[in-house]
Enzyme design. Structure first.
Site, PDB file in Angstrom:
ATOM      1  N   VAL A 102      -5.319  -3.409   0.514  1.00  0.00           N
ATOM      2  CA  VAL A 102      -6.327  -2.813   1.404  1.00  0.00           C
ATOM      3  C   VAL A 102      -7.277  -3.916   1.865  1.00  0.00           C
ATOM      4  CG1 VAL A 102      -8.010  -0.969   1.711  1.00  0.00           C
ATOM      5  CG2 VAL A 102      -6.296  -0.760  -0.083  1.00  0.00           C
ATOM      6  N   ASP A 160      -0.066   3.339   7.998  1.00  0.00           N
ATOM      7  CA  ASP A 160      -0.558   2.226   7.171  1.00  0.00           C
ATOM      8  C   ASP A 160      -2.017   2.478   6.758  1.00  0.00           C
ATOM      9  OD1 ASP A 160      -0.229  -0.850   6.418  1.00  0.00           O
ATOM     10  OD2 ASP A 160      -2.131  -0.646   7.472  1.00  0.00           O
ATOM     11  N   LYS A 182      -3.703   3.076   2.909  1.00  0.00           N
ATOM     12  CA  LYS A 182      -4.861   2.320   2.399  1.00  0.00           C
ATOM     13  C   LYS A 182      -6.006   3.270   2.038  1.00  0.00           C
ATOM     14  CE  LYS A 182      -3.637  -1.789   5.044  1.00  0.00           C
ATOM     15  NZ  LYS A 182      -3.695  -2.394   6.380  1.00  0.00           N
ATOM     16  N   GLU A 199      -5.316  -6.204  -4.733  1.00  0.00           N
ATOM     17  CA  GLU A 199      -6.400  -6.545  -3.801  1.00  0.00           C
ATOM     18  C   GLU A 199      -5.910  -6.641  -2.358  1.00  0.00           C
ATOM     19  OE1 GLU A 199      -9.857  -7.041  -4.735  1.00  0.00           O
ATOM     20  OE2 GLU A 199      -9.802  -6.675  -2.595  1.00  0.00           O
ATOM     21  N   ILE A 247     -10.120  -9.534   2.496  1.00  0.00           N
ATOM     22  CA  ILE A 247     -11.489  -9.143   2.096  1.00  0.00           C
ATOM     23  C   ILE A 247     -11.495  -8.812   0.604  1.00  0.00           C
ATOM     24  CG2 ILE A 247     -13.398  -7.530   2.515  1.00  0.00           C
ATOM     25  CD1 ILE A 247     -11.987  -6.716   5.125  1.00  0.00           C
ATOM     26  N   LYS A 251       0.810  -1.219   0.000  1.00  0.00           N
ATOM     27  CA  LYS A 251       0.000   0.000   0.000  1.00  0.00           C
ATOM     28  C   LYS A 251       0.839   1.263   0.000  1.00  0.00           C
ATOM     29  CE  LYS A 251       0.517  -2.075   4.053  1.00  0.00           C
ATOM     30  NZ  LYS A 251       0.267  -3.348   4.664  1.00  0.00           N
TER      31      LYS A 251
HETATM   32  N1  HSE Z   1       0.158  -4.157   9.153  1.00  0.00           N
HETATM   33  C1  HSE Z   1      -1.045  -4.248   8.377  1.00  0.00           C
HETATM   34  C2  HSE Z   1      -2.232  -4.272   9.322  1.00  0.00           C
HETATM   35  C3  HSE Z   1      -0.982  -5.481   7.539  1.00  0.00           C
HETATM   36  O1  HSE Z   1      -2.027  -4.511  10.516  1.00  0.00           O
HETATM   37  O2  HSE Z   1      -3.356  -4.059   8.884  1.00  0.00           O
HETATM   38  C4  HSE Z   1      -2.088  -5.610   6.518  1.00  0.00           C
HETATM   39  O3  HSE Z   1      -2.045  -4.575   5.592  1.00  0.00           O
END
Ligand code: HSE
Length: 345
Positions: free
Chosen positions: A147, A216, A220, A144, A151, A120
């Site tokens: 994000v 993070d 996303k 896919e 899912i 991402k």
């Molecule tokens: N480090 C990310 C999370 C991993 O905890 O959502 C999945 O993208």
């Protein structure tokens, strides 16, 4: 790119095709992808007529191949050996981070290889270059797993987008922080213990600062908001607050008022303008999002015709992430350039 075609055998009426995959990085996710591809190979061949071989791996040394139950001789440290290999149809990028991942993806796409990525951060910062290169070469760029982990979120989003103007996105998109907040709320765990467990379970980023400080989730949301806007929404334009400032007293106060704390990612489109943020918010117990626990994610997408659609499932961890990646590998091999996500380059 032409794939080798041979006549189908036995009960399988699909023409059989051989296809080569290269994996960049055999870490937690890369090795889960290698193992899942090998485990599903007989079923993929039976159902789709595709005989998939892991032809190359980019890693530091041949000893790393054992992580994915692969032979040491397919390991290289040179990306050019992968982009120049005619047997490689799809490059799976699971190195993480921007550099060298973004350059390696661009190089692979320019060489006509389909690219499947879970990265991402590289997408959020290098969208335009990567999409332009994919469009120019006719290769697919699929993401896919970037994000919502396992899912089928982006594929559903693409379906919704085809018939709707999406006006709002709201949800939980980071599994590590959701795991930490759930453990602090339901089990009285400390922040540090819950984070350590999230790392052991393979949810957290190599540097968990990206999770707990909300970066993070911002990356996303940048991807989702760009799809909504039809243009790049840069991560630096997204307001961000992480969960490191949350104290047990905050959780307790929210609980006493019938609420739970969640790290929410939200974007709205109004009068052609996108407003986006990632921050901890109190959610009423009666709200669906209050019951999304541990590494699960949930995203509500509101379309002007369909109304609200909620998608939920495991958003982090090697197994759900590998599931999304292997599905993308199949989509790339079956649909080629028409599999490219439809947001603006
Ligand atoms: N480090 C990310 C999370 C991993 O905890 O959502 C999945 O993208």
């Amino acid at each position: 790119m032409e794939l080798a075609t041979v006549v189908g055998e036995g009960m399988n009426m699909n023409p059989k095709r051989s296809a080569g995959v290269a994996i960049l990085g055999l870490g937690t996710i890369g090795s889960a992808v290698a193992n899942l591809l090998q485990k599903r190979a007989p079923e993929i061949e039976r159902q789709y007529g595709l005989s998939i071989e892991i032809a190359k791996v980019l890693e530091r040394g041949p000893e790393r191949a054992a992580r994915g139950n692969l032979p040491g001789e397919i390991v290289t440290q040179d990306i050019d050996e992968i982009t120049g290999d005619d047997r490689v149809d799809v490059v799976v990028e699971v190195l993480g981070g921007q550099s060298p991942a973004a350059d390696y993806m661009a190089k692979s796409l320019a060489a006509g290889k389909h690219v499947v990525t879970a990265n991402k951060e590289a997408l959020a910062f290098h969208f335009e270059r990567l999409l332009r290169t994919a469009h120019e070469s006719g290769a697919a760029l699929l993401c896919e797993a970037s994000v919502g982990g396992g899912i089928p979120l982006l594929v559903s989003y693409r379906q919704i987008l085809a018939a709707n103007q999406v006006t709002s996105i709201r949800g939980i998109v980071n599994g590590t922080t959701n795991y930490i907040l759930t453990q602090m709320t339901d089990a009285g765990a400390t922040f540090d213990d819950a984070l350590k467990k999230a790392q052991e379970l393979g949810y957290a980023e190599p540097d968990p600062t990206a999770d707990v400080e909300g970066y993070d989730a911002v990356y996303k949301l940048s991807i989702l908001a760009s799809m909504m806007a039809g243009q790049h929404i840069h991560p630096e334009s997204i307001e961000r607050t992480g969960i490191t400032g949350i104290r047990p007293e905050d959780i307790e106060t929210a609980r006493n008022e019938g609420q739970v704390l969640k790290l929410l990612a939200q974007a709205t489109l109004k009068d052609g303008r996108v407003t986006a943020s990632v921050r901890p918010e109190r959610v009423a117990q009666a709200n669906l999002l209050a019951h999304v626990k541990d590494n699960h994610n949930a995203v509500e997408i509101v379309g002007d015709s369909v109304g609200p659609v909620v998608l939920s499932g495991q958003g982090a961890g090697p197994s759900p992430t590998a599931s999304a990646i292997v599905s993308d590998v199949l989509e790339a091999l079956r649909c080629g350039s028409s599999a490219t996500p439809p947001w603006t380059s």
